[in-house]
Design a protein around this motif. Structure first.
Motif, PDB file in Angstrom:
ATOM      1  N   ALA A  56       2.670   4.079   1.824  1.00 18.70           N
ATOM      2  CA  ALA A  56       1.109   3.823   1.853  1.00 18.70           C
ATOM      3  C   ALA A  56       0.402   4.446   0.488  1.00 18.70           C
ATOM      4  N   SER A  57       1.143   5.371  -0.003  1.00 18.73           N
ATOM      5  CA  SER A  57       0.570   6.179  -1.116  1.00 18.73           C
ATOM      6  C   SER A  57       0.590   5.248  -2.262  1.00 18.73           C
ATOM      7  N   PHE A  58       1.994   4.887  -2.508  1.00 19.52           N
ATOM      8  CA  PHE A  58       2.152   3.728  -3.547  1.00 19.52           C
ATOM      9  C   PHE A  58       1.333   2.611  -3.317  1.00 19.52           C
ATOM     10  N   SER A  59       1.104   1.917  -2.302  1.00 15.11           N
ATOM     11  CA  SER A  59       0.645   0.598  -1.963  1.00 15.11           C
ATOM     12  C   SER A  59      -0.901   0.715  -2.387  1.00 15.11           C
ATOM     13  N   LYS A  60      -1.323   1.897  -2.112  1.00 12.10           N
ATOM     14  CA  LYS A  60      -2.882   2.111  -2.390  1.00 12.10           C
ATOM     15  C   LYS A  60      -3.118   2.366  -3.820  1.00 12.10           C
ATOM     16  N   LEU A  61      -2.094   2.470  -4.726  1.00 13.73           N
ATOM     17  CA  LEU A  61      -2.641   2.480  -6.198  1.00 13.73           C
ATOM     18  C   LEU A  61      -3.138   1.160  -6.612  1.00 13.73           C
ATOM     19  N   PHE A  62      -2.526  -0.032  -5.508  1.00 17.49           N
ATOM     20  CA  PHE A  62      -2.654  -1.349  -6.139  1.00 17.49           C
ATOM     21  C   PHE A  62      -4.323  -1.539  -5.723  1.00 17.49           C
ATOM     22  N   GLY A  63      -4.720  -1.088  -4.655  1.00 16.01           N
ATOM     23  CA  GLY A  63      -6.078  -1.101  -3.932  1.00 16.01           C
ATOM     24  C   GLY A  63      -5.982  -0.862  -2.568  1.00 16.01           C
ATOM     25  N   PRO A  64      -7.021  -1.403  -1.718  1.00 18.91           N
ATOM     26  CA  PRO A  64      -7.290  -0.791  -0.358  1.00 18.91           C
ATOM     27  C   PRO A  64      -6.087  -1.632   0.514  1.00 18.91           C
ATOM     28  N   LEU A  65      -5.688  -0.865   1.549  1.00 16.47           N
ATOM     29  CA  LEU A  65      -4.783  -1.715   2.449  1.00 16.47           C
ATOM     30  C   LEU A  65      -5.572  -2.416   3.685  1.00 16.47           C
ATOM     31  N   GLU A  66      -4.946  -3.360   3.966  1.00 14.72           N
ATOM     32  CA  GLU A  66      -5.475  -4.180   5.055  1.00 14.72           C
ATOM     33  C   GLU A  66      -5.073  -3.281   6.131  1.00 14.72           C
ATOM     34  N   THR A  67      -5.563  -3.705   7.387  1.00 10.60           N
ATOM     35  CA  THR A  67      -5.321  -3.267   8.644  1.00 10.60           C
ATOM     36  C   THR A  67      -4.938  -4.540   9.554  1.00 10.60           C
ATOM     37  N   ALA A  68      -3.603  -4.485  10.325  1.00 15.70           N
ATOM     38  CA  ALA A  68      -3.071  -5.683  11.031  1.00 15.70           C
ATOM     39  C   ALA A  68      -3.732  -5.706  12.395  1.00 15.70           C
ATOM     40  N   PRO A  69      -4.359  -6.780  12.820  1.00 14.01           N
ATOM     41  CA  PRO A  69      -4.719  -7.261  14.008  1.00 14.01           C
ATOM     42  C   PRO A  69      -3.527  -7.308  14.887  1.00 14.01           C
ATOM     43  N   ASN A  70      -3.645  -6.839  16.151  1.00  8.12           N
ATOM     44  CA  ASN A  70      -2.455  -7.018  17.167  1.00  8.12           C
ATOM     45  C   ASN A  70      -2.392  -8.786  17.586  1.00  8.12           C
ATOM     46  N   PHE A  71      -1.836  -9.342  16.864  1.00 12.58           N
ATOM     47  CA  PHE A  71      -1.859 -10.902  16.986  1.00 12.58           C
ATOM     48  C   PHE A  71      -1.259 -11.293  18.327  1.00 12.58           C
ATOM     49  N   ALA A  72       0.025 -10.688  18.675  1.00 14.21           N
ATOM     50  CA  ALA A  72       0.617 -11.190  19.861  1.00 14.21           C
ATOM     51  C   ALA A  72       0.417 -10.475  21.083  1.00 14.21           C
ATOM     52  N   GLY A  73      -0.613  -9.443  21.325  1.00 15.61           N
ATOM     53  CA  GLY A  73      -1.039  -8.625  22.067  1.00 15.61           C
ATOM     54  C   GLY A  73      -0.034  -8.019  22.872  1.00 15.61           C
ATOM     55  N   LYS A  74       1.091  -7.399  21.989  1.00 19.91           N
ATOM     56  CA  LYS A  74       1.982  -6.476  22.835  1.00 19.91           C
ATOM     57  C   LYS A  74       1.734  -4.857  22.015  1.00 19.91           C
ATOM     58  N   ALA A  75       2.424  -4.031  22.717  1.00 23.92           N
ATOM     59  CA  ALA A  75       2.429  -2.741  22.325  1.00 23.92           C
ATOM     60  C   ALA A  75       3.062  -2.492  21.027  1.00 23.92           C
ATOM     61  N   LEU A  76       2.479  -2.120  19.883  1.00 22.21           N
ATOM     62  CA  LEU A  76       3.175  -2.080  18.757  1.00 22.21           C
ATOM     63  C   LEU A  76       3.874  -0.652  18.381  1.00 22.21           C
ATOM     64  N   ARG A  77       4.897  -0.619  17.483  1.00 19.99           N
ATOM     65  CA  ARG A  77       5.777   0.403  16.987  1.00 19.99           C
ATOM     66  C   ARG A  77       5.251   1.078  15.836  1.00 19.99           C
ATOM     67  N   LEU A  78       4.335   0.386  14.922  1.00 21.03           N
ATOM     68  CA  LEU A  78       3.773   1.051  13.738  1.00 21.03           C
ATOM     69  C   LEU A  78       2.228   1.049  13.731  1.00 21.03           C
ATOM     70  N   SER A  79       1.617   1.964  13.027  1.00 24.59           N
ATOM     71  CA  SER A  79       0.175   2.139  12.744  1.00 24.59           C
ATOM     72  C   SER A  79      -0.478   0.681  12.136  1.00 24.59           C
ATOM     73  N   ASN A  80      -1.621   0.492  12.436  1.00 23.29           N
ATOM     74  CA  ASN A  80      -2.219  -0.827  11.767  1.00 23.29           C
ATOM     75  C   ASN A  80      -2.221  -0.758  10.577  1.00 23.29           C
ATOM     76  N   GLU A  81      -1.979   0.087   9.507  1.00 23.00           N
ATOM     77  CA  GLU A  81      -1.855  -0.002   8.197  1.00 23.00           C
ATOM     78  C   GLU A  81      -0.614  -0.778   7.637  1.00 23.00           C
ATOM     79  N   PHE A  82       0.379  -0.742   8.729  1.00 26.00           N
ATOM     80  CA  PHE A  82       1.596  -1.487   8.644  1.00 26.00           C
ATOM     81  C   PHE A  82       2.005  -2.743   9.354  1.00 26.00           C
ATOM     82  N   THR A  83       2.502  -3.749   8.755  1.00 27.77           N
ATOM     83  CA  THR A  83       3.035  -4.810   9.539  1.00 27.77           C
ATOM     84  C   THR A  83       4.611  -4.772   9.921  1.00 27.77           C
ATOM     85  N   ASP A  84       4.949  -4.750  11.125  1.00 29.09           N
ATOM     86  CA  ASP A  84       6.281  -4.488  11.483  1.00 29.09           C
ATOM     87  C   ASP A  84       7.021  -5.702  11.373  1.00 29.09           C
ATOM     88  N   ILE A  85       7.884  -5.736  10.381  1.00 31.91           N
ATOM     89  CA  ILE A  85       8.846  -6.983  10.055  1.00 31.91           C
ATOM     90  C   ILE A  85      10.100  -6.575  10.718  1.00 31.91           C
TER      91      ILE A  85
END
Length: 297
Positions: A56-85
């Motif tokens: 996240a720290s390295f990513s923020k050097l490029f600009g502000p991070l997106e936050t990811a909506p919970n598209f599928a409506g399931k409990a998520l493994r990661l915080s919403n600054e990350f997309t869980d691939i």
């Protein structure tokens, strides 16, 4: 600290050697990395065992991070600054292949551009490999600048100035997913994006395509979709495509404004875990042009 930029493909993609992303990146080194990002559009860093905080720290050097909506409506493994691939549930267990989150993630196997369905598009995405399957699961990237350059002049003239509607619902319908949270349509309505963008910083023009692209605004829907399909097929010829074979510790960053990418199939019984951060662009070229048109003379 001196870094080395090693091209990996004849027209785009380079490896960055000589930087440790687990430590703060000096300003002068980041300036070199960003210049390489502008030139090559896709950068590969090997042997970078970053934590989420370091990514996240390295990513923020490029600009502000997106936050990811919970598209599928399931409990998520990661915080919403990350997309869980990944193919894991919120407890870290392998998902059932029929799970709605698995079905949602299948859309990543279509050629797409992250967040083209948002009013403020993504500048870039950074994907860190934490666990990889023994076979499959590669990511492919296509250079939309080179594809635009290679179009016949008459086709360039025909598509210049066209505006396309992008929608997450459209792309996921292609892979058979229709189980969005009820508020997704309100949060992320369809948005217009220019089909061709021009970038003064690099002097390059680029197609802006994605599975999220539904139709050309002002054209009959089927005619517009036929054009988009034709352009995607043209832009994803082998000569424009790089395939990345993941190893644990790889981090890849790509410019969403001038590339497309897709994940490749793998055995869903094998763990595949990659963490993605996505950086917002400041404003889309379409929005900037609209604002200029509406401003008083």
């Amino acid at each position: 600290m001196a870094i080395t930029i090693k091209p990996l493909h004849p027209i785009f993609v380079a490896e960055v050697i000589g930087v440790d992303l687990t430590s703060p990146v000096p300003e002068d080194v980041f300036a070199e990395i960003h210049a390489a990002f502008d030139r090559y559009a896709v950068l590969v860093f090997h042997d970078q065992p970053v934590t989420d905080e370091q990514q996240a720290s390295f990513s923020k050097l490029f600009g502000p991070l997106e936050t990811a909506p919970n598209f599928a409506g399931k409990a998520l493994r990661l915080s919403n600054e990350f997309t869980d691939i990944s193919n894991l549930d919120h407890e870290g267990k392998i998902l059932d292949p029929e799970d709605r989150l698995t079905r949602y993630n299948l859309g990543n196997q279509l050629w797409h551009t992250d967040s083209s369905f948002k009013a403020v598009r993504a500048k870039c995405s950074l994907l860190s490999a934490r666990e990889v399957p023994p076979v499959g699961g590669e990511t492919q990237y296509a250079d939309m600048r080179a594809a635009h350059d290679a179009l016949p002049d008459e086709r360039k003239r025909q598509i210049e100035g066209l505006v396309v509607e992008h929608s997450i619902a459209h792309s996921r319908a292609k892979s058979g997913f229709d189980s969005f949270n009820s508020d997704i349509a309100t949060m992320l309505p369809p948005v217009p994006q220019r089909l061709v963008d021009h970038y003064p910083d690099t002097g390059r023009s680029s197609l802006f395509l994605a599975s999220h692209a539904s139709h050309v605004i002002g054209w009959p829907v089927e005619k517009g979709r036929a054009l988009l399909e034709e352009l995607i097929e043209f832009a994803t010829q082998d000569r424009f495509v790089y395939t990345h074979h993941w190893a644990v510790g790889d981090l890849v960053i790509w410019d969403n404004r001038c590339t497309m990418h897709r994940g490749r199939p793998y055995d869903l019984r094998q763990r595949r875990v990659l963490h993605r951060t996505t950086v917002s662009d400041v404003v889309t070229p379409y929005q900037a042009a609209a604002a200029q048109a509406e401003s008083p003379v």
